[in-house]
Design a protein around this motif. Structure first.
Motif, PDB file in Angstrom:
ATOM      1  N   PRO A  40       0.233  -1.226  -0.265  1.00 22.56           N
ATOM      2  CA  PRO A  40      -0.437  -0.110   0.304  1.00 22.56           C
ATOM      3  C   PRO A  40       0.971   1.465  -0.157  1.00 22.56           C
ATOM      4  O   PRO A  40       1.907   1.240   0.793  1.00 22.56           O
ATOM      5  CB  PRO A  40      -1.055  -0.134   1.406  1.00 22.56           C
ATOM      6  CG  PRO A  40      -1.335  -1.103   1.191  1.00 22.56           C
ATOM      7  CD  PRO A  40       0.127  -2.069   0.729  1.00 22.56           C
ATOM      8  N   GLY A  41       0.712   2.061  -0.723  1.00 18.77           N
ATOM      9  CA  GLY A  41       1.414   3.136  -1.287  1.00 18.77           C
ATOM     10  C   GLY A  41       1.908   3.516  -2.305  1.00 18.77           C
ATOM     11  O   GLY A  41       2.607   4.269  -2.436  1.00 18.77           O
ATOM     12  N   HIS A 123      -3.277   8.230   0.109  1.00 19.50           N
ATOM     13  CA  HIS A 123      -1.212   9.089   1.026  1.00 19.50           C
ATOM     14  C   HIS A 123      -1.141  10.072   0.603  1.00 19.50           C
ATOM     15  O   HIS A 123      -1.093  10.534   0.676  1.00 19.50           O
ATOM     16  CB  HIS A 123      -1.360   7.808  -0.327  1.00 19.50           C
ATOM     17  CG  HIS A 123      -1.649   6.379  -0.906  1.00 19.50           C
ATOM     18  ND1 HIS A 123      -1.187   5.244   0.123  1.00 19.50           N
ATOM     19  CD2 HIS A 123      -2.889   6.042  -1.430  1.00 19.50           C
ATOM     20  CE1 HIS A 123      -2.366   4.182  -0.418  1.00 19.50           C
ATOM     21  NE2 HIS A 123      -2.681   4.473  -1.008  1.00 19.50           N
ATOM     22  N   SER A 381       7.138   4.172   6.260  1.00 22.10           N
ATOM     23  CA  SER A 381       7.052   3.215   5.697  1.00 22.10           C
ATOM     24  C   SER A 381       7.981   2.658   5.784  1.00 22.10           C
ATOM     25  O   SER A 381       8.418   2.386   6.714  1.00 22.10           O
ATOM     26  CB  SER A 381       6.951   3.896   4.099  1.00 22.10           C
ATOM     27  OG  SER A 381       8.714   3.481   3.885  1.00 22.10           O
ATOM     28  N   THR A 397      -3.384  -0.469   6.553  1.00 23.08           N
ATOM     29  CA  THR A 397      -4.655   0.478   5.967  1.00 23.08           C
ATOM     30  C   THR A 397      -5.611   0.412   6.401  1.00 23.08           C
ATOM     31  O   THR A 397      -6.271  -0.937   6.794  1.00 23.08           O
ATOM     32  CB  THR A 397      -4.161  -0.926   3.928  1.00 23.08           C
ATOM     33  OG1 THR A 397      -4.755   0.121   3.583  1.00 23.08           O
ATOM     34  CG2 THR A 397      -4.512  -2.162   4.448  1.00 23.08           C
ATOM     35  N   SER A 398      -6.286   1.598   6.219  1.00 20.70           N
ATOM     36  CA  SER A 398      -7.896   1.286   6.968  1.00 20.70           C
ATOM     37  C   SER A 398      -8.641   1.424   6.096  1.00 20.70           C
ATOM     38  O   SER A 398      -8.412   2.186   5.143  1.00 20.70           O
ATOM     39  CB  SER A 398      -7.734   2.417   8.041  1.00 20.70           C
ATOM     40  OG  SER A 398      -7.731   3.513   7.515  1.00 20.70           O
ATOM     41  N   VAL A 466       0.754  -7.062   5.933  1.00 22.17           N
ATOM     42  CA  VAL A 466      -0.375  -5.869   5.549  1.00 22.17           C
ATOM     43  C   VAL A 466      -0.738  -5.942   6.728  1.00 22.17           C
ATOM     44  O   VAL A 466      -1.909  -7.374   7.021  1.00 22.17           O
ATOM     45  CB  VAL A 466      -0.642  -5.265   4.001  1.00 22.17           C
ATOM     46  CG1 VAL A 466      -1.845  -4.946   4.100  1.00 22.17           C
ATOM     47  CG2 VAL A 466      -0.006  -5.128   3.052  1.00 22.17           C
ATOM     48  N   SER A 468      -5.151  -4.836   7.272  1.00 20.71           N
ATOM     49  CA  SER A 468      -6.140  -3.985   7.732  1.00 20.71           C
ATOM     50  C   SER A 468      -7.403  -3.736   8.166  1.00 20.71           C
ATOM     51  O   SER A 468      -7.837  -4.331   8.911  1.00 20.71           O
ATOM     52  CB  SER A 468      -7.190  -4.910   6.198  1.00 20.71           C
ATOM     53  OG  SER A 468      -8.467  -3.910   5.702  1.00 20.71           O
ATOM     54  N   LYS A 497      -4.958   4.912   4.016  1.00 17.74           N
ATOM     55  CA  LYS A 497      -4.327   3.042   3.231  1.00 17.74           C
ATOM     56  C   LYS A 497      -2.592   2.948   3.409  1.00 17.74           C
ATOM     57  O   LYS A 497      -2.608   1.665   2.794  1.00 17.74           O
ATOM     58  CB  LYS A 497      -4.629   3.856   1.825  1.00 17.74           C
ATOM     59  CG  LYS A 497      -5.454   3.968   1.669  1.00 17.74           C
ATOM     60  CD  LYS A 497      -7.136   3.440   1.642  1.00 17.74           C
ATOM     61  CE  LYS A 497      -9.028   3.900   1.428  1.00 17.74           C
ATOM     62  NZ  LYS A 497      -9.523   2.861   1.987  1.00 17.74           N
ATOM     63  N   SER A 498      -2.101   4.095   4.086  1.00 16.89           N
ATOM     64  CA  SER A 498      -0.371   3.497   4.195  1.00 16.89           C
ATOM     65  C   SER A 498       0.262   3.775   5.089  1.00 16.89           C
ATOM     66  O   SER A 498       0.473   5.177   5.149  1.00 16.89           O
ATOM     67  CB  SER A 498       0.091   3.826   2.951  1.00 16.89           C
ATOM     68  OG  SER A 498       0.565   4.726   2.724  1.00 16.89           O
TER      69      SER A 498
END
Length: 507
Positions: A40-41, A123, A381, A397-398, A466, A468, A497-498
């Motif tokens: 993600p990202g 992001h 990250s 990530t949400s 990851v 979620s 999201k990241s």
């Protein structure tokens, strides 16, 4: 497995060449020819890697680019650094799959790039990532052609009822104008993600809100503290919410059944929707509440003197209708919608300062930003903050959608709560096993900003590394964990999201 399963999409994906980009293995992904699962990202890097292959193998639409591309040479030089092997190191997508996806997209014309409104923009580098993805359409000549990416020029649009330039100027610059001038100018609104710091700096001392949800802000605990410090804060809502618990004044809102409304469909219908019920208690519709506030502030003349029908007429200006033309029964009225011809750019170019597709954006450069769709790592990250990643090694990530709830709504309803009673953090079996976590275990999800308690949903549908987590749960607000220091510099959008997190089994 998907919150929303569109069977038409699933059928089409099995019949036409389809590429799905998603860290989750969804039904749509399983029906597609190619499923890419990037970290993600990193979507921008993936798009730049695909562009690299397209140019290197001569798959671009050279005629279109020759006539309608600005800054193409600079863009080509930039994407030359995103060979599939380098793209694989950034995104985690194997180099061969990056190349295969690029070839499939470039050879399937016309082709369409379909993007969620949030998935690529939430992001810390979302704006430029989004640009990189959309530019794939231009590279392959898929702009404004049937089956490609077309503008919405044929939609029915209401007249704007915003305050005029004089009134807006008298109010001072919108929130976030200094930090995000491109967003504020082109969207015509302030950037509310800057609200916490504006309150802390005493630039905002009072807030009147309708339907406000403090859980939609990153680092939502900070905003809660800021709202509590205001001289005045009010909310208007259907239920008592975490936001209402902070407010000094709570206005009960009328539901859609208790208020009249004007419904304009972009596809060509207009209807007046009458109220079915008289509002209960002191409840008011949003517009009625605003009109009452305008009256109290001596601003009635700017709000049609509280005349709802006059406000409808103002919105219908230009469509060729008035309130008097609409049936009181709620029956829709069809409005003629003229289809725009394909390739409108042949006549009037593109809506940019150069009149071309800007691979190097002159608007961004004029405001001091990079004109190219530069890829940058997420604010948090494994690459940009390795020390932090030692303690919080999982990418968070949400915001994945639920078929039971809409954002934070509905959790007061027993019928819905019985279907989805608690928030679940999805994680890959490999990540769960290394932490001695089993499906259904209570876990602590944490980041440098705090921690929340959820239950684990162990599933191989999610990419390893990851996690979620759902949004909208008052007793497990995932946005408490998301950094508000990582807003996208151009749009001001948050990195929902990241970001980074850790998961520990409780007990």
């Amino acid at each position: 497995r998907l919150p929303y399963q569109d069977h038409h999409l699933l059928t089409d994906a099995s019949e036409v060449p389809t590429i799905v980009v998603d860290p989750r293995r969804t039904p749509l992904a399983e029906a597609a020819q190619i499923h890419l699962q990037p970290r993600p990202g990193t979507d921008g890097a993936l798009a730049l890697g695909m562009a690299n292959v397209i140019f290197r193998e001569g798959l671009e639409d050279r005629e279109f680019l020759r006539d309608y591309a600005h800054g193409l040479e600079a863009f080509q030089r930039y994407v030359s650094g995103f060979a599939p092997e380098q793209t694989a190191r950034i995104t985690g997508v194997p180099a061969k799959r990056v190349a295969s996806a690029a070839r499939l997209y470039a050879s399937s014309r016309p082709a369409q790039v379909t993007i969620s409104a949030c998935a690529t923009t939430h992001h810390s580098n979302g704006f430029q990532n989004h640009r990189a993805i959309l530019l794939l359409s231009a590279i392959c000549g898929n702009l404004d052609v049937e089956g490609g990416n077309r503008p919405w020029g044929h939609r029915v649009r209401e007249a704007s009822v915003d305050l005029g330039p004089e009134e807006v100027t008298s109010l001072g610059p919108p929130l976030g104008a200094a930090g995000h001038p491109v967003f504020v100018t082109h969207y015509g609104e302030g950037q509310a993600m800057r609200l916490s710091e504006a309150i802390e700096a005493e630039k905002v001392k009072a807030v009147f809100s309708i339907g406000m949800n403090l859980m939609m802000w990153p680092n939502s605990g900070r905003l809660k503290r800021a709202l509590e410090s205001l001289e005045f804060f009010s909310v208007c809502d259907f239920f008592e919410t975490p936001t209402a618990s902070v407010a000094a004044v709570f206005f009960p809102a009328a539901t859609h059944l208790e208020r009249e409304a004007l419904i304009v469909s972009g596809s060509g219908t207009v209807r007046y929707r009458p109220a079915a019920l008289v509002p209960r208690g002191q409840a008011l519709g949003d517009s009625e509440l605003i009109f009452e506030m305008a009256r109290a502030l001596g601003m009635e003349s700017q709000f049609w003197d509280g005349d709802m029908q006059a406000s409808f007429d103002a919105r219908l200006a230009g469509i060729g209708l008035s309130y008097a033309d609409l049936p009181r029964s709620g029956t829709p009225v069809d409005v003629q919608v003229t289809e725009s011809p394909e390739r409108g750019y042949l006549e009037h170019g593109f809506g940019t300062p150069t009149g071309k597709v800007e691979f190097v954006s002159t608007i961004l450069e004029d405001e001091g930003y990079e004109g190219l769709p530069i890829y940058r790592e997420p604010y948090w990250s494994p690459v940009s903050t390795p020390d932090l990643a030692d303690r919080y090694p999982l990418v968070l990530t949400s915001g994945s959608r639920s078929r039971t709830y809409t954002h934070s709504q509905g959790r007061q309803l027993d019928a819905l709560r019985s279907r989805e009673p608690e928030p679940l953090a999805q994680m890959n079996p490999a990540d769960a096993e290394s932490r001695s976590i089993q499906d259904g275990d209570e876990v602590l999800l944490s980041s440098p900003l705090g921690a929340i308690v959820l239950k684990a949903r162990v599933t191989d549908l999610l990419l390893p590394g990851v996690v979620s987590a759902p949004h909208g749960w008052a007793d497990a607000d995932v946005n408490l964990l998301v950094p508000d220091a990582g807003l996208d510099p151009i749009s001001g959008f948050p990195p929902f999201k990241s970001s980074l997190c850790q998961v520990q089994r409780l007990g």
